[in-house]
Motif scaffolding. Structure first.
Motif, PDB file in Angstrom:
ATOM      1  N   PRO A  43     -57.529 -42.867 -23.492  1.00  0.00           N
ATOM      2  CA  PRO A  43     -57.610 -42.570 -24.926  1.00  0.00           C
ATOM      3  C   PRO A  43     -56.759 -43.470 -25.791  1.00  0.00           C
ATOM      4  N   GLY A  44     -56.105 -44.478 -25.193  1.00  0.00           N
ATOM      5  CA  GLY A  44     -55.297 -45.389 -25.992  1.00  0.00           C
ATOM      6  C   GLY A  44     -53.818 -45.020 -25.983  1.00  0.00           C
ATOM      7  N   PRO A  45     -52.982 -45.834 -26.671  1.00  0.00           N
ATOM      8  CA  PRO A  45     -51.528 -45.598 -26.661  1.00  0.00           C
ATOM      9  C   PRO A  45     -51.152 -44.347 -27.432  1.00  0.00           C
ATOM     10  N   ARG A  46     -49.963 -43.884 -27.162  1.00  0.00           N
ATOM     11  CA  ARG A  46     -49.448 -42.724 -27.872  1.00  0.00           C
ATOM     12  C   ARG A  46     -49.049 -43.107 -29.299  1.00  0.00           C
ATOM     13  N   SER A  47     -49.036 -42.087 -30.153  1.00  0.00           N
ATOM     14  CA  SER A  47     -48.686 -42.289 -31.552  1.00  0.00           C
ATOM     15  C   SER A  47     -47.384 -41.563 -31.862  1.00  0.00           C
ATOM     16  N   LEU A  48     -46.662 -42.080 -32.894  1.00  0.00           N
ATOM     17  CA  LEU A  48     -45.433 -41.396 -33.319  1.00  0.00           C
ATOM     18  C   LEU A  48     -45.739 -40.083 -34.029  1.00  0.00           C
ATOM     19  N   PHE A  93     -64.726 -35.942 -25.066  1.00  0.00           N
ATOM     20  CA  PHE A  93     -63.455 -36.353 -24.484  1.00  0.00           C
ATOM     21  C   PHE A  93     -62.368 -36.095 -25.519  1.00  0.00           C
ATOM     22  N   SER A  94     -61.280 -35.488 -25.080  1.00  0.00           N
ATOM     23  CA  SER A  94     -60.214 -35.149 -26.019  1.00  0.00           C
ATOM     24  C   SER A  94     -58.866 -35.238 -25.306  1.00  0.00           C
ATOM     25  N   ALA A  95     -57.896 -35.840 -26.003  1.00  0.00           N
ATOM     26  CA  ALA A  95     -56.548 -35.950 -25.437  1.00  0.00           C
ATOM     27  C   ALA A  95     -55.525 -35.922 -26.565  1.00  0.00           C
TER      28      ALA A  95
END
Length: 478
Positions: free
Chosen positions: A300-305, A352-354
Motif C-alpha cells: 500500500p505504499g510508505p507510511r504517512s505522518l 484492499f485496505s491498509a
C-alpha cells in the motif's frame, strides 16, 4: 501499486484422483432417467395383410419393446384398420400386458393411416400427457381407408387440420418414427402430420425389435436432455471475499460453485492474469461449492505522518479455468449438449485496505513524553524539596534542649519525637531547581491549632524562633 496473487494449496492437501469418464448408462443412472415419464404413441396396422405369423412376430417384438420401457412411461396403443381406437396405460410393473391391447389377429379390411394419426394426436393432447413424447407408426401397407373415412385421400383439408393440431402440441420433445414392414407402404404419411418424422428403412417383422431400439434410445436421450439442457449453460460461479484484503501477504478464500445439480465438473488450467496459479484439477461435485486459498501480496505504499491515514484500492480479479466433466463425451457425443466453457465472466471486485498512518508512532511518542514529564516533575520536586540532613536542636523557652536527627524529606514534630507539646513539621526547600541554597522550612503550633501555628526558614547553621521555640540547624554531612 501492484497486486501479485497466487493460488496456494487447492482444496485439500492431496487432490483426489480425477474421476474416469462416465458412460451413457452411468449418466442415465445418475440422472435417474427411468423416473422421468415419457409418452409413447404406438400405431399398429392390424389390417388383414398383417395376419398370421407376421402379426404374431409383431406382437412378440412389441412385448419386448414395452418391457424395456421405464415403469413411469405411458403407452398409448393405437391398433388401426378402417378404424383407430386408442388405449393409454402406464407401463408399470407388468409391461407385458400392454400388448394384450392388440386384437388377437389382424383381420381388418382396410388400412386407414389418417385415422390412426388422428387418434395418436388426440392421445398426445390429453391434459395429463408427459411433455416428452415418441410416436411410432408400424404398417405394411399403403393408405387404404374405408368408405366412411375422414381421410379418403392422402391430402386435403382434414390432413391440414390434423397437422395444425400436431403443431400446437406443447411438448419439450416430440419425436416420430415410421417403420415400414414392407417395401411399399404409406409410412411416409407420418411426415404430413409430424414434418420432422424419421422414416426408417423397410424391415421384416423378425427384425422389428432391432428397429424399435432406435426410438427407445432416442426417447431416453430426450429424457436426459430435458434434465440437462438448462443447467449445462450455467457458468461456474466464482466469488471473491467481501472483506478488505490487508497489506503484505494475505491468504483469502475464493469460493468456486458448480451451479449444475446433476453434472460433476472438473476445472483445469486455472489462471489469474499476472499471477502464479496452481493449474488444478479442481473437482466440483454437482451443486457443490469449494474454497480455493489465494495468497495476495499488496504493497500500500510508505507510511504517512498523518496518524489515521488509510489507503484503499479496488481491483478486478478474474479467475479463469477450462471447464471439463467426466460426462463430457456423453454430453457432446450422445446428447448433443455443450458445457459452459468458462467460469462466470464477470470479474470479482476485491477491496484492499491498509492503515498507513503513524498512529502507533504518535501514541508511543505521547507515552514517552508523558513518562518523561513524570520523570521531570519528580526530578523538579526532588530538587525543590531535597532530603533532610543533619540535626535540629530544639529548645522551648528556658527549658531543656533536644536534638532531633533529620532524614527523609519530612520530619513530624510531635510530643513523642521531641517532647514538645503541640505539632509541626520540618522540610527542606531550594529557591529554584538550579540553586544550591537549601533552607529548612519549619512550621510549629504549641497547642496544635492553626491559629497558633508559626513558620520560618532556617539557613544552614542558623537559628530561628517559631511560636516561642528555638530551632538551630546543624547542617553537617550535607
Amino acid at each position: 501499486m501492484w497486486i501479485r496473487s497466487a493460488v496456494a494449496a487447492m482444496l485439500l492437501a492431496a487432490t483426489p484422483a480425477q474421476a474416469p469418464p462416465a458412460g451413457l448408462d452411468d449418466v442415465y443412472a445418475a440422472l435417474g432417467v427411468d423416473r422421468v415419464a415419457s409418452d409413447y404413441v404406438v400405431m399398429v396396422d392390424v389390417s388383414g395383410s398383417m395376419r398370421g405369423a407376421r402379426y404374431a412376430q409383431l406382437r412378440r417384438s412389441l412385448t419386448g419393446f414395452f418391457a424395456a420401457l421405464a415403469p413411469e412411461d405411458r403407452v398409448t396403443l393405437v391398433p388401426f384398420d378402417e378404424r383407430a381406437e386408442a388405449v393409454t396405460r402406464q407401463v408399470g410393473r407388468e409391461p407385458g400386458q400392454l400388448a394384450a391391447g392388440l386384437p388377437r389377429d389382424a383381420v381388418g379390411a382396410y388400412t386407414d393411416i389418417g385415422a390412426a394419426l388422428e387418434a395418436g394426436v388426440t392421445a398426445l393432447a390429453r391434459p395429463d400427457a408427459p411433455p416428452l413424447a415418441t410416436v411410432v407408426l408400424l404398417t405394411d401397407g399403403r393408405h387404404d381407408p374405408g368408405p366412411r373415412s375422414a381421410y379418403p385421400l392422402t391430402q386435403g383439408h382434414n390432413w391440414n387440420q390434423l397437422a395444425d393440431r400436431a403443431a400446437k402440441l406443447n411438448k419439450v420433445s416430440l419425436q416420430a418414427y415410421a417403420i415400414p414392414l414392407s417395401g411399399a407402404t404409406g409410412a411416409t404419411l407420418l411426415r404430413k402430420v409430424f414434418p420432422g418424422a424419421s422414416v426408417l428403412a423397410p424391415t421384416s417383422v423378425d427384425r422389428l425389435t432391432e428397429r424399435l431400439a432406435r426410438p427407445k434410445a432416442e426417447a431416453r436421450a430426450a429424457k436426459a436432455r430435458s434434465l440437462l439442457a438448462a443447467e449445462v449453460t450455467e457458468p461456474v460461479r466464482v466469488t471473491w471475499p467481501a472483506e478488505p484484503i490487508g497489506a503484505g501477504r494475505t491468504t483469502v478464500e475464493v469460493r468456486v460453485e458448480n451451479p449444475m445439480p446433476h453434472v460433476p465438473l472438473v476445472l483445469n488450467d486455472l489462471a489469474v492474469p499476472g499471477a502464479e496459479v496452481a493449474p488444478g484439477p479442481v473437482e466440483l461435485p454437482p451443486g457443490a461449492t469449494v474454497t480455493v486459498p489465494v495468497t495476495v501480496d499488496w504493497d500500500p505504499g510508505p507510511r504517512s505522518l498523518a496518524p489515521l491515514k488509510t489507503v484503499t484500492e479496488r481491483r478486478d480479479l478474474q479467475l479463469t479455468a477450462r471447464v471439463d466433466s467426466p460426462w463430457s463425451a456423453v454430453l457432446t457425443g450422445d446428447l448433443g449438449l455443450t458445457l459452459a466453457g468458462a467460469p462466470a465472466a464477470a470479474p470479482g471486485t476485491a477491496e484492499f485496505s491498509a492503515q498507513r498512518g503513524s498512529l502507533w508512532w504518535w501514541v508511543t511518542t505521547a507515552v514517552l513524553l508523558a513518562a518523561l514529564a513524570v520523570v521531570l516533575v519528580r526530578w523538579r520536586r526532588g530538587r525543590l524539596s531535597p532530603p533532610l540532613t543533619g540535626a535540629v536542636t530544639i529548645r522551648r523557652g528556658g527549658g531543656e534542649q533536644r536534638v532531633l536527627p533529620l532524614s527523609g524529606r519530612r520530619v513530624v514534630l510531635s510530643a513523642d519525637a521531641t517532647g514538645l507539646p503541640g505539632s509541626g513539621e520540618i522540610t527542606a526547600a531550594r529557591s529554584g531547581v538550579g540553586s544550591s541554597d537549601v533552607r529548612l522550612m519549619i512550621s510549629y503550633s504549641p497547642d496544635g491549632s492553626a491559629g497558633s501555628r508559626g513558620s520560618a526558614a532556617c539557613p544552614p547553621g542558623g537559628t530561628v524562633s517559631v511560636a516561642g521555640t528555638s530551632f538551630r540547624w546543624d547542617h553537617h554531612n550535607r
